[in-house]
Structure formats: structure tokens, C-alpha cells
Scaffold this motif. Structure first.
Motif, PDB file in Angstrom:
ATOM      1  N   GLU A 288       0.819  -1.220   0.000  1.00 13.40           N
ATOM      2  CA  GLU A 288       0.000   0.000   0.000  1.00 13.40           C
ATOM      3  C   GLU A 288       0.853   1.270   0.000  1.00 13.40           C
ATOM      4  OE1 GLU A 288      -2.556  -0.264   3.347  1.00 13.40           O
ATOM      5  OE2 GLU A 288      -3.640  -2.019   2.603  1.00 13.40           O
ATOM      6  N   LEU A 289       1.920   1.271   0.842  1.00 13.87           N
ATOM      7  CA  LEU A 289       2.706   2.495   1.024  1.00 13.87           C
ATOM      8  C   LEU A 289       3.760   2.687  -0.065  1.00 13.87           C
ATOM      9  CD1 LEU A 289       3.223   2.303   4.890  1.00 13.87           C
ATOM     10  CD2 LEU A 289       1.607   3.763   3.662  1.00 13.87           C
ATOM     11  N   GLU A 290       4.507   1.618  -0.356  1.00 14.54           N
ATOM     12  CA  GLU A 290       5.644   1.751  -1.275  1.00 14.54           C
ATOM     13  C   GLU A 290       5.334   1.256  -2.681  1.00 14.54           C
ATOM     14  OE1 GLU A 290       9.202   0.075   0.315  1.00 14.54           O
ATOM     15  OE2 GLU A 290       8.894   0.935   2.314  1.00 14.54           O
ATOM     16  N   GLY A 291       4.228   0.512  -2.852  1.00 12.01           N
ATOM     17  CA  GLY A 291       3.892  -0.035  -4.172  1.00 12.01           C
ATOM     18  C   GLY A 291       3.710   1.028  -5.240  1.00 12.01           C
ATOM     19  N   PRO A 292       2.890   2.079  -5.019  1.00 13.69           N
ATOM     20  CA  PRO A 292       2.715   3.118  -6.058  1.00 13.69           C
ATOM     21  C   PRO A 292       4.017   3.804  -6.447  1.00 13.69           C
ATOM     22  CG  PRO A 292       1.012   3.287  -4.369  1.00 13.69           C
ATOM     23  CD  PRO A 292       1.981   2.296  -3.879  1.00 13.69           C
ATOM     24  N   LYS A 422      10.978  -6.686   5.933  1.00 13.05           N
ATOM     25  CA  LYS A 422      10.765  -5.645   4.920  1.00 13.05           C
ATOM     26  C   LYS A 422      11.744  -5.794   3.764  1.00 13.05           C
ATOM     27  CE  LYS A 422       8.800  -2.146   8.010  1.00 13.05           C
ATOM     28  NZ  LYS A 422       9.029  -0.848   8.676  1.00 13.05           N
ATOM     29  N   GLU A 423      13.029  -6.055   4.093  1.00 13.21           N
ATOM     30  CA  GLU A 423      14.036  -6.220   3.041  1.00 13.21           C
ATOM     31  C   GLU A 423      13.676  -7.382   2.122  1.00 13.21           C
ATOM     32  OE1 GLU A 423      17.901  -6.637   4.699  1.00 13.21           O
ATOM     33  OE2 GLU A 423      17.776  -4.768   5.851  1.00 13.21           O
ATOM     34  N   GLU A 424      13.205  -8.478   2.743  1.00 12.57           N
ATOM     35  CA  GLU A 424      12.862  -9.672   1.967  1.00 12.57           C
ATOM     36  C   GLU A 424      11.613  -9.433   1.119  1.00 12.57           C
ATOM     37  OE1 GLU A 424      11.512 -14.289   2.798  1.00 12.57           O
ATOM     38  OE2 GLU A 424      12.261 -13.069   4.459  1.00 12.57           O
ATOM     39  N   LYS A 425      10.589  -8.817   1.721  1.00  9.68           N
ATOM     40  CA  LYS A 425       9.314  -8.647   1.025  1.00  9.68           C
ATOM     41  C   LYS A 425       9.373  -7.558  -0.052  1.00  9.68           C
ATOM     42  CE  LYS A 425       7.124 -11.909   2.905  1.00  9.68           C
ATOM     43  NZ  LYS A 425       6.720 -13.048   2.072  1.00  9.68           N
ATOM     44  N   GLU A 428      10.140  -9.222  -3.234  1.00  3.35           N
ATOM     45  CA  GLU A 428       9.005  -9.963  -3.786  1.00  3.35           C
ATOM     46  C   GLU A 428       7.964  -9.016  -4.392  1.00  3.35           C
ATOM     47  OE1 GLU A 428       7.370 -12.589  -0.878  1.00  3.35           O
ATOM     48  OE2 GLU A 428       9.281 -13.558  -0.428  1.00  3.35           O
ATOM     49  N   ILE A 429       7.677  -7.945  -3.665  1.00  4.36           N
ATOM     50  CA  ILE A 429       6.688  -6.971  -4.170  1.00  4.36           C
ATOM     51  C   ILE A 429       7.201  -6.315  -5.450  1.00  4.36           C
ATOM     52  CG2 ILE A 429       5.567  -4.766  -3.650  1.00  4.36           C
ATOM     53  CD1 ILE A 429       5.547  -5.717  -0.682  1.00  4.36           C
ATOM     54  N   GLU A 430       8.489  -6.028  -5.477  1.00  2.00           N
ATOM     55  CA  GLU A 430       9.080  -5.408  -6.664  1.00  2.00           C
ATOM     56  C   GLU A 430       8.956  -6.337  -7.867  1.00  2.00           C
ATOM     57  OE1 GLU A 430      13.407  -3.588  -8.066  1.00  2.00           O
ATOM     58  OE2 GLU A 430      13.031  -4.050  -5.941  1.00  2.00           O
ATOM     59  N   ALA A 431       9.161  -7.649  -7.634  1.00  2.00           N
ATOM     60  CA  ALA A 431       9.021  -8.612  -8.730  1.00  2.00           C
ATOM     61  C   ALA A 431       7.574  -8.687  -9.219  1.00  2.00           C
ATOM     62  CB  ALA A 431       9.490  -9.986  -8.258  1.00  2.00           C
ATOM     63  N   GLU A 432       6.606  -8.654  -8.264  1.00  2.00           N
ATOM     64  CA  GLU A 432       5.186  -8.677  -8.650  1.00  2.00           C
ATOM     65  C   GLU A 432       4.825  -7.436  -9.465  1.00  2.00           C
ATOM     66  OE1 GLU A 432       2.837  -9.046  -5.152  1.00  2.00           O
ATOM     67  OE2 GLU A 432       3.766 -10.929  -4.533  1.00  2.00           O
ATOM     68  N   ILE A 433       5.248  -6.280  -8.948  1.00  2.00           N
ATOM     69  CA  ILE A 433       4.914  -5.018  -9.627  1.00  2.00           C
ATOM     70  C   ILE A 433       5.576  -4.956 -11.000  1.00  2.00           C
ATOM     71  CG2 ILE A 433       5.262  -2.514  -9.523  1.00  2.00           C
ATOM     72  CD1 ILE A 433       4.876  -2.748  -6.475  1.00  2.00           C
ATOM     73  N   ARG A 434       6.800  -5.497 -11.106  1.00  2.00           N
ATOM     74  CA  ARG A 434       7.514  -5.447 -12.376  1.00  2.00           C
ATOM     75  C   ARG A 434       6.725  -6.186 -13.463  1.00  2.00           C
ATOM     76  NH1 ARG A 434      12.245  -7.259 -10.917  1.00  2.00           N
ATOM     77  NH2 ARG A 434      13.206  -5.212 -10.744  1.00  2.00           N
TER      78      ARG A 434
END
Length: 821
Positions: A288-292, A422-425, A428-434
Motif C-alpha cells: 500500500e505504502l511503497e507499491g505506487p 521488509k528487506e525480503e518482502k 518480492e513486491i518489486e518482482a510482482e509489480i515489475r
């Protein structure tokens, strides 16, 4: 113990692991070793040191409560287990024996034989406790239902005929009269003795003095013997050769330590639950916070890359495919020109991936042979490549970077570290967003090309078609599933009803009592092949069966053992070891013994269905052990007349075929047991069972420990009156099963009640042992001679005669060639 104690234990294990990795992965490869003894010494030292790391990590993993640390410890623990198995396999290949004696290594490292014991990781059972409980409950319910079906008529009391009733009454009445008659005769004898003494009462003064002296002598002798015995016991306690009886048997400190360990295991579960909840909450908050921001940043970088490529080459680039890494390739530290060149090179490689002609393959073969010839110049023994060292190195680096110098002063309760999550996730979130950004930017790139270059993206479609065409290739033939329409529970129930799936006995591997072989190294130095001790057998079973079945990672990457044959006289504990394997790993026990298959699934189609059911359920509910009792019957040289109707050779053709289908991901082990391997075809037996373990009768040290344990477990008390050393000596040749029966036969309820007044003595055991036939030397020698004919036994005989040493360089060269090919 405290958190710091187990953290320190974990740190020490990593220090030792770091030195071993430096030794095993040097900057320059080690030169081949010509001397087989020196090479084996190196292997043995590595093996012992890895076992120590394994023991430390197993203890740490069982007690550390921090969930993120536990994940790293588990990774290193599995790697250490796998490396131990690899080194064991290499030692077997170099020494041509399943049993090794490393007294000199133990002495150099200042260890004891107990330090070589292979521990069974407790997580094998604890992490599957719920599944095992459900399975045990299901199995017990099925067995209860079967009991009701099989016994519809309850066994009532047997009615006696008139003659039988009269005979029983007569026997009991005569016994009663005999007891009364004996009682009366005893009273008459006492009266006569009393009358005789009353006549001799008128004695002189001299006779009284003699009587007093006699009494004094007896009393003083008794006191002196008692005092001497007490002084001897005190001396033995002082020398540390006996336990003080006044000490409490259950030490309060030990019980408190066990209670603390149990409490720490409960904390592990609590912290794990908190960790799982935090994973979800932190992932959602990051999204929610860093995804956009991540999405916008990626889009800006990709657009900038489009513009730079257009400025540098005059046209927009092709967007990297997902298989190549997508936009992750763009974020690498490379110029647009380098990226374009790399993508073009990849396209050329894919286009050139066609079957090569015969001439090219011949040329390659010649080159490889030439290379092999160059390497043959330096013959010798080399370490085999490892599947675990790279993972251990990676885990060691993680420990050094993250945990070694981490300040945990504020994390006294050892909860999870949010920053690490946080470092690990974030990754993962970056890969999903990519992936999402890539889809959008591909469309945007197509629009840019349409607007600027007038290119409608024909290339992308062509590549997609090519990739689709490449996927459609030859499909491998899959075995037909004969029970595709049935559930696993129904298959499980059918096997239980047919008695092919049985509950395993509650037996641990540690219950297989035996001591270390203290003469192994000495005998081998004098060119005498020693018989293995029961401790050696226990360790081999732990390495070949328990560890691979317990860990999926270890089973997939370690040297694969599909089938084990346990050979030994009747009563040495072969069946007990099978049940111990199942109990330690939580494995299912399937019984495919020839006698158990009589009358079940008749015909060829029935046999195929039975094997399909067994191995399908074994794979679906792994780990599983398939036990074949009397394994020699399957490969009889000549079937005895009385056994022809039983058809003991039913599985002879089909079982080896199924064995080939077992792969690394299938935690299924076939275990055969036999006490008469001489009656079987040796070639076929060795073809099915890759590992043959010879189990001897117990040696003196093992018998000494066994007698002590058996007497105590059956309610007896070991006192100084019982000479265990003599008992162990006279019971030479008797197996563990015979010793158990003798101990149970002597220690009846009545005898246990008499122990306070009449302690056990060695003579009581002699009569019971005399009624039992021991395993004679001829039988043991026959088994040794048979084992010498097995593939490993023949190699061992050649090595002992010195032939193998001459052939070692040549063999090394051949192996090098095979490896190159």
C-alpha cells in the motif's frame, strides 16, 4: 539454557564451517592424491568435523526460538546432513567397506566415540506432528473396524465335559492334600529338633566358653567382611568407576533443564505464529505504502531507457521477454548499446539451436578426448563434486553479513526482526509489480513505435509464434494410472484391509543397544577384517535410511539409496531396525514379504494392481518404507517343494522395474531382511539391493551394556552380586533376541519381589542360556564368506590383497574420462 548459549553454539558451528569451506573450496584446486591411505584420512577428518557441526546445529535448531534464525539454521543443517552423506558415500567407494574405524582421527581431534553418533533431527517428527497424529488416528480406526468385521462372534467361555471337570477337581484336591501333609511333617520335624536340644541343655563351663568364642568369631568375620565391602565401594566411587547409591537417581537440575527445553519449544510455536502474522501485515503495508512509488519509478526508468535507446540507435528497442528477465534486464548497470547487443545475441543463440551434424560431433569428441588425455597426465584420487557446498557457502555468507555482528540487545525475547522482513518482502513486491509494469510498458512501447516509427510490432508476434512452436515437442509417455478415479483415503484403506500397510512399532533407533568397536583399527592394521559392532550398524542405518527419508532436500541432492538389504542371523534385530526407521521418520510401513502376499491379488493383473497401489500410496503419503521380510525367497535358486504353492518369486520381475521409477523426489525406501542369503541368487539380489548391510551377533562390549539395560528395563536391579562381565563372556554367540527372552524368563513378578532379600547372580542366567542354541562360529563365517562375494565385498578383498593399489591410477584415469564424457 539461555538464548545466548544457543546463539554461541550456532556461532561456533559457523566458525568451524567457515574453516571447512576454506579447506574444501580453495582458490586453486587441490592436486590429486596418489596415496589411498592419506586420501582416506583426509575424508575421515572432514566427515568427523562435519558430524560435529551437524550435532551442534541440530541442538541449536531444536532450541533457538527466533523464527528467522531458525530458517537459516535449517538451511545449514540440511546442507551439513547432505555433506555428511556425500563424504560417507565417498569413504565407502575409497575403502570398499560400509564400516569405517577412525580411532586416530578421534584421538587427534580430542573426541570420544559418543561424539561420532549420528543424531536424529527432532524436527523430522515435531514439524509433522499434526499429520502423523491424524494418520495414526485414521489407521487405528480402520484397524478397529477390521477387528469388528473379522470377529463377529465373541469368544465365549469353553464348556467342560463331566470327565474334564472331575479330573481338574481331583488334581486340585490332591495338590491341597499334599500341601497339608508337607506342613504337618514340617511341624513334626521341628518338635523333634526342639526335644533333642532340651536334652543337651546341661552343659559345662568349657562348652559355654567354646560357644561364646564361636559366636564372636562369626560376628567379627561378618563385621570385617561388611567393612571391607564398604571400603571397596567407597574406593570405586572415588575412582569414578561406580555411582554413589546415595545420590538421587533423577537429578533435579537435569529435570529442570528438560522442562526449560520443553518451554522453549512452546515459545518457538508462539513466535512462529507471530512471524507468520507479521509477514502478511508487513507485506500488505509495503504494497500500500511503497507499491505506487515503485510503479512510478519503474515506469520512469523504462521510459528513460526507451528514449536513450532511440537517441543512440535511431529506433526504439524490442522489449525484453519475461523469460529473459523482463524489465529487470534494463535496471542492470549497462548502457543501451550493451543491452541491445545482448538481446540480439540471445536471439541468434535461439535461432542456432538446431541438431548438429555428425562431423561437428566427431570433432567435439576428438577435442574432449584430447582434453581428457591432458588431464590423465596427473593420476590420483580426487574429491567428488558436491551438491551442498555452494548452498553452505551461501548460507555462511548470509550468517556473516546479517547475524554475526548483529546487535540484539533490544530483542531480549528473540521475536522476529521487522526490518529483515521488509528487506525480503520488498524484493518480492518489486518482482510482482515489475510483471504488471512490463505488461503496461509493452503496450506503451507499441504505441510509441506506431506513432514514431510506424512499426506495428510484427516482430513481437513472430517471436511469440516461435516460442509457441518450440513448446510443442515430443511428450514423454506417462505410466497409466490404474486408480485415477479413486481417492488416496480409499487406496489407503484397501491396503490396510489387505494387511499390506501396517502400523510401525514404537521403537527408537537408540533402543538398538550396542557399543563402539574398540578393536576395529587394530585388527585392520594386522590385515584382519573385523566384524562390525552394533553401534556401527546403528550409524549406517541412520545415514542410509533415516536422514534421507526425514529431509526432502537431503533426499533429492544426496547420493540416492533406493534399497537396503539387512543380512544377519535370526534374532539380531533386523525387523526392529525396520520399525525404528519408520518411527524416527514418521514413515508408512508397507509389508511385501512373500508370506504376507499369499492369496492376495492373484494373477498378473492383480500383481500389477497391488504394486501400483502400494507405490502410489507410498509416493503420495511419503516418506514410506516398503519392507520385504525373508528377501531371499524372492530370488530362490531352487524353490523348496513345501513353498511352491506360496509362489515366493511373484515380485522377482516386477519389483526391479518399479525400483527404477523411484526418483530423488520420491522418499520411498525398500528394506529387505534375510537370515539365509545363501539360498538366493547373489547376482539378482545385489542388482535389486544397492546397499547390503551385514549385522553380526553382539560383541563383548555390546553384550555387557545389553545385559545391564535388559535387567533394568524388566524390573531387575544390578548389584555387586551380579557379575556382568562374566555374564557377558558366557553369553558369547547369543543374539539380542535370545538375550531378551532369557531376561524376561528370569525376571518374573515373583522373582522381582524377592530381589530385596535375594539379589540376582550370574548363575541364574546359565540354565536359561543352556536351553537356547547360540549362533555358532560356522554360521557367522558362512555369512562373512557370502558377503565377500558381493560387489563391495569383492572390491574389499582385492584392496586387502594389494591388487587395487596397482590399478588405482588406471582407474582414476578411466573415471576422469567418464566424467568428461
Amino acid at each position: 539454557m539461555s538464548h545466548s548459549t544457543y546463539n554461541k553454539l550456532w556461532g561456533e558451528a559457523h566458525e568451524e564451517l567457515s574453516s571447512l569451506l576454506t579447506q574444501e573450496l580453495p582458490a586453486e584446486p587441490l592436486r590429486p592424491e596418489r596415496d589411498r591411505v592419506v586420501f582416506f584420512q583426509r575424508l575421515a577428518t572432514l566427515y568427523v568435523r562435519y558430524v560435529q557441526i551437524f550435532r551442534q546445529l541440530e541442538e541449536a535448531y531444536d532450541q533457538v526460538v527466533q523464527p528467522q534464525k531458525r530458517r537459516l539454521i535449517r538451511e545449514v543443517l540440511d546442507g551439513a546432513m547432505g555433506r555428511v552423506l556425500e563424504l560417507k558415500n565417498e569413504m565407502v567407494e575409497k575403502e570398499f567397506s560400509e564400516y569405517h574405524y577412525m580411532d586416530d582421527v578421534i584421538q587427534d581431534l580430542k573426541l570420544t566415540p559418543e561424539d561420532l553418533e549420528i543424531p536424529i533431527p527432532r524436527y523430522f517428527m515435531s514439524e509433522r506432528s499434526k499429520v502423523l497424529r491424524d494418520r495414526s488416528k485414521m489407521l487405528s480406526n480402520m484397524l478397529d473396524l477390521m477387528g469388528v468385521v473379522e470377529k463377529p462372534k465373541p469368544a465365549g467361555e469353553r464348556t467342560l465335559s463331566a470327565e474334564e471337570a472331575i479330573r481338574i477337581i481331583q488334581v486340585t484336591e490332591r495338590a491341597r492334600q499334599g500341601r497339608l501333609r508337607a506342613k504337618f511333617m514340617r511341624e513334626i520335624q521341628r518338635d523333634q529338633e526342639r526335644q533333642r536340644r532340651s536334652k543337651d541343655r546341661d552343659l559345662g563351663a568349657s562348652t559355654m566358653d567354646q560357644a561364646a568364642v564361636c559366636i564372636q568369631k562369626v560376628w567379627k568375620g561378618f563385621l570385617q567382611r561388611k567393612r571391607t565391602k564398604q571400603e571397596r565401594e567407597e574406593e570405586m566411587i572415588f575412582l569414578g568407576m561406580a555411582m554413589d547409591q546415595n545420590l538421587p537417581q533423577f537429578c533435579p537440575a537435569a529435570s529442570a533443564a528438560e522442562a526449560t527445553k520443553t518451554c522453549r519449544r512452546t515459545k518457538q510455536e508462539e513466535h512462529e505464529e507471530d512471524y507468520q502474522k507479521s509477514l502478511i501485515s508487513i507485506t500488505n503495508s509495503l504494497r500500500e505504502l511503497e507499491g505506487p512509488n515503485m510503479t512510478e519509478t519503474m515506469k520512469d526508468q523504462i521510459r528513460q531507457w526507451f528514449i536513450e535507446c532511440h537517441d543512440a540507435t535511431g529506433s526504439f528497442p524490442d522489449y525484453p521477454e519475461e523469460e529473459d528477465g523482463g524489465s529487470a534486464v534494463i535496471f542492470a548497470d549497462k548502457t543501451p548499446e550493451q543491452l541491445m547487443e545482448e538481446l540480439a545475441a540471445k536471439e541468434e543463440e535461439e535461432a542456432n539451436k538446431k541438431p548438429k551434424g555428425k562431423e561437428e560431433t566427431k570433432d567435439k569428441g576428438k577435442k574432449e578426448k584430447a582434453k581428457g588425455g591432458e588431464e590423465e597426465e596427473e593420476p590420483g584420487l580426487k574429491m567428488l563434486p558436491s551438491a551442498f557446498l555452494s548452498e553452505l557457502q551461501k548460507a555462511q555468507k548470509t550468517f556473516t553479513d546479517v547475524w554475526q555482528n548483529r546487535d540484539e540487545s533490544k530483542n531480549f525475547n528473540q521475536r522476529h526482526e521487522a526490518e529483515l522482513i521488509k528487506e525480503e518482502k520488498r524484493k518480492e513486491i518489486e518482482a510482482e509489480i515489475r510483471l504488471q509494469v512490463d505488461e503496461l510498458m509493452r503496450q506503451e512501447l507499441a504505441n510509441w513505435k506506431l506513432a514514431v516509427d510506424g512499426d506495428k510490432g510484427g516482430k513481437a508476434k513472430a517471436t511469440a509464434k516461435k516460442k509457441k512452436a518450440s513448446k510443442s515437442g515430443k511428450k514423454k509417455k506417462k505410466d497409466k494410472d490404474l486408480t485415477a478415479d479413486r481417492t488416496t483415503e480409499s487406496l489407503y484403506q484397501e491396503l490396510v484391509e489387505q494387511r499390506l500397510l501396517k502400523p510401525a512399532d514404537n521403537v527408537k533407533l537408540q533402543d538398538y543397544i550396542g557399543d563402539y568397536s574398540y578393536l576395529g583399527t587394530t585388527l585392520r592394521q594386522t590385515d584382519i577384517e573385523p566384524m562390525p559392532s552394533l553401534s556401527d550398524v546403528r550409524q549406517v542405518i541412520a545415514l542410509y535410511a533415516v536422514l534421507p527419508l526425514g529431509s526432502q532436500v537431503v533426499h533429492e541432492k544426496a547420493p540416492l539409496v533406493k534399497a537396503i538389504l539387512l543380512v544377519g542371523p535370526s534374532g539380531v534385530g533386523k525387523k526392529m531396525l525396520v520399525h525404528a526407521i519408520c518411527h524416527e521418520t514418521g514413515a508408512n510401513l508397507f509389508d511385501l514379504s512373500p508370506l504376507n502376499l499369499v492369496g492376495k491379488y492373484p494373477g498378473k493383473s492383480g500383481l500389477q494392481m497391488m504394486l501400483h497401489l502400494v507405490f502410489k500410496v507410498a509416493r503420495l503419503m511419503q516418506p514410506s518404507v516398503v519392507w520385504i521380510g525373508d528377501a531371499e525367497k524372492m530370488f530362490y535358486k531352487k524353490v523348496p517343494k513345501e513353498e511352491k504353492e506360496l509362489d515366493p518369486k511373484r515380485l522377482k520381475k516386477d519389483l526391479p522395474k518399479i525400483l527404477k521409477s523411484i526418483k530423488g523426489e520420491d522418499r520411498v525406501l525398500i528394506v529387505g531382511t534375510t537370515n539365509n542369503p545363501l539360498s538366493a541368487d547373489l547376482k539378482l539380489l545385489c542388482k535389486l539391493y544397492t546397499k547390503i548391510i551385514l549385522i553380526p551377533r553382539p560383541d563383548y562390549a555390546s553384550r555387557y551394556i545389553m545385559w545391564k539395560q535388559l535387567i533394568q528395563r524388566n524390573g531387575g536391579v544390578v548389584t555387586s552380586a551380579l557379575d556382568l562381565s562374566s555374564l557377558a563372556k558366557i553369553s558369547d554367540g547369543y543374539t539380542q533376541g535370545q538375550m531378551v527372552r532369557v531376561a524376561r524368563g528370569i525376571l518374573t513378578e515373583r522373582r522381582i519381589q524377592q530381589l530385596a532379600k535375594r539379589p540376582l547372580v550370574s548363575a541364574e542366567f546359565v540354565a536359561h542360556l543352556a536351553r537356547t542354541d547360540p549362533v555358532f562360529q560356522d554360521e557367522e563365517e558362512a555369512l562373512k564368506a557370502w558377503y565377500a562375494k558381493t560387489p563391495l565385498g569383492r572390491k574389499r578383498v582385492k584392496a586387502a590383497s594389494g591388487k587395487d593399489e596397482e590399478e588405482a591410477p588406471a582407474k582414476g584415469g578411466k573415471d576422469a574420462k567418464k566424467g568428461k564424457k
